[in-house]
Scaffold this active site. Structure first.
Site, short mmCIF file in Angstrom:
data_model
loop_
_atom_site.label_atom_id
_atom_site.label_comp_id
_atom_site.label_asym_id
_atom_site.label_seq_id
_atom_site.Cartn_x
_atom_site.Cartn_y
_atom_site.Cartn_z
CB CYS A 132 7.61 -5.56 -3.55
SG CYS A 132 9.36 -5.73 -3.22
CG ASP A 165 3.02 -2.26 -4.66
OD1 ASP A 165 1.83 -2.19 -4.96
OD2 ASP A 165 3.44 -2.39 -3.49
CB CYS A 215 -3.29 -3.37 -4.11
SG CYS A 215 -2.54 -1.94 -3.32
CB CYS A 236 0.18 2.60 -2.51
SG CYS A 236 -0.24 0.88 -2.20
#
Lengths: 138, 408
Positions: free
Chosen positions: A37, A39, A63, A106
């Protein structure tokens, strides 16, 4: 996409990057997300006998917003009790970092990481307590 | 090492700057030579038409077309792709309704095909091998009695892989099936000849070859076979009825000039870019482990380098090297949050797709820039790995594929 100044600051100067000894009974480790994914966050807390988070460390594959979310989380965790830490919500992170809608996941992941680290710590403590009485009876 | 001027542009697949020689050629056509090329009755119109014809010839020469009449100007390659695919499907619908293309085509091709599927066409999407190439035999095998068109790109925009058009062209020609190629990334950079490759339709655009944005062309073969299209835009019947709309004369002049320059300078430029590309690749790969090249090294655009830096997420990498403009196949860089469909098609795992960086080198890339970027990339990728839990686990000998991840 333009990043907010706070995201850039955390991504360029991440706070509390590192590793705590996960075999330490006072350390709780949360590993959430998936490489597929894009992350993965690992968040660790070290809790004093009085139940206060003395130290927090993270490592993140993700990211800039994911790095910033976990970096911010470690900053906020230090000095908090577990009960206070549990009250950190992803919207707090979104607001602090001005995350755009596409990056909200996130902050959700950071909240999951906090919860997962606390759960791990509590599970370890519970396991220890259940071991101790046994040791005394023998 | 000196620091080159920042920021550095290493994203030449997305677009290119207009070459100063191109701009110079264009300028008079904005002001004193502003005529409409369709005005047949006065000198303003004739001047514009003459300039357009020169551009047509230069573009025709660049791609090996036998006549400048085979060049249809459009607004860009997306329009060219739409016109070619939908125009052919509509004109030849009594002959058949089957189209063959590949899974790594540009969205202008894929989405045109998807629309046609809704209208009753059948489309075969051929897979690619790990090196990113279509197997010509697969094109042959996919052919049916109903096949009217094969559309395979010349070179891929993400991984720079060059497709075996010559082999595919032999097959389509033998079967009497039309052959379209989206040649955008390859024209002016590698060998491309519509005669040698038996290409019947080709989409090209000016802004990928140092011309202006907003102008493209569709090559439409006029003999052996004569290709017919149904125009997708109604109006004044410009471009032999294939594409209505007043011609963008200054941009077309620039396009022509860009083609003329590419024709002259390509061999030298390609050799220079290949050397720089390999310099960049070697510097990075010799300094770090677990850096993977995506796509074929041999069959590749000279200016393309697409690398996956394992354990480092692509968007974080782009942020860390913010003075260098590159692109990534990471989901985080797209609105859809899906990693690159091109890398997926190669069988690159989603984790490595998220870790990919595309470097695009071009006419104005210097050795100094390459050295600076190589050093910066190694430094930042190392830094990001040091804060990656995946890299730590990898170093501890944990097989990341064996871990139960919580997909989100």
């Amino acid at each position: 996409m333009a990043y907010s100044e706070k995201v850039i600051d955390h991504a360029e100067n991440p706070r509390n990057v590192g590793t705590l000894d996960k075999s330490d009974p006072n350390v709780g480790t949360g590993l959430v997300g998936a490489p597929a994914c894009g992350d993965v966050m690992r968040l660790q807390i070290k809790v004093s006998d009085g139940g206060v988070i003395e130290d927090a460390k993270f490592k993140t594959f993700g990211c800039g917003s994911a790095i910033a979310s976990s970096s911010l989380a470690t900053e906020w965790l230090k000095g908090k009790t577990l009960e206070e830490a549990e009250k950190i919500k992803n919207v707090d992170i979104v607001n602090e970092l001005n995350l755009p809608p596409v990056k909200i996941h996130c902050s959700v992941l950071a909240q999951d990481a906090i919860k997962s680290a606390i759960d791990d710590f509590r599970a370890k403590q519970a396991a220890r307590r259940s071991e101790k009485p046994e040791a005394q009876t023998k | 090492m000196t620091t080159p001027k920042l920021p550095i542009f290493m994203d030449y697949h997305s677009t290119t700057p207009v070459d100063p020689r191109v701009l110079e050629a264009m300028l008079p056509y904005f002001t004193e030579k502003f005529g409409n090329a369709a005005s047949r009755s006065h000198s303003f119109g004739w001047t514009a038409e003459e300039a357009v014809d020169v551009a047509r010839e230069n573009i025709a020469k660049l791609i090996g077309a036998s006549s400048e009449k085979e060049i249809v100007f459009t607004s860009g390659a997306s329009e060219s792709d739409n016109l070619a695919i939908k125009g052919v499907a509509e004109f030849y619908k009594d002959k058949g309704n089957h189209i063959i293309t590949s899974v790594i085509e540009h969205k202008a091709v894929l989405d045109s095909c998807k629309r046609l599927e809704k209208e009753g066409c059948e489309v075969t999407y051929l897979p690619v091998a790990k090196d990113g190439r279509v197997d010509p035999q697969a094109v042959q095998n996919a052919m049916t009695e109903k096949t009217i068109l094969v559309s395979i790109m010349l070179a891929n925009n993400e991984i720079g892989t060059v497709q075996p058009l010559e082999e595919i062209g032999k097959i389509t020609r033998a079967r009497g099936v039309l052959f379209h190629t989206d040649a955008v990334q390859g024209v002016g950079k590698i060998d491309f000849d519509v005669q040698k490759m038996n290409v019947d339709l080709a989409s090209i655009t000016a802004h990928k070859m140092y011309g202006p944005k907003g102008v493209g062309a569709l090559y439409v073969r006029r003999s052996k076979p004569r290709v017919r299209l149904v125009a997708q835009m109604d109006g004044g019947g410009h471009e032999r009825g294939n594409r209505s709309g007043t011609l963008n004369v200054p941009a077309i002049v620039g396009f022509g000039k860009a083609a003329e320059i590419a024709m002259k300078e390509r061999p030298e430029e390609a050799a220079r870019l290949l050397k720089l590309r390999e310099r960049l690749r070697n510097k990075i790969q010799s300094s770090m482990d677990e850096v993977y090249l995506n796509g074929s090294l041999e069959h590749r655009l000279p200016g393309n380098l697409n690398l996956s830096f394992a354990f480092v997420e692509g968007e974080a990498m782009m942020m860390a090297i913010k003075d260098v403009a590159v692109s990534s196949g990471s989901a985080c860089t797209s609105a859809s949050l899906e990693p690159s469909y091109v890398l997926r098609a190669l069988g690159v795992g989603d984790d490595l797709a998220h870790s990919s960086i595309r470097f695009g080198l071009g006419r104005f890339t210097t050795e100094e820039e390459v050295d600076y970027v190589a050093k910066l990339v190694v430094e930042k990728a190392t830094h990001l790995r040091n804060m990656s839990p995946l890299y730590e686990m990898h170093k501890e000998g944990i097989d990341l594929k064996s871990v139960q991840w919580t997909a989100h």
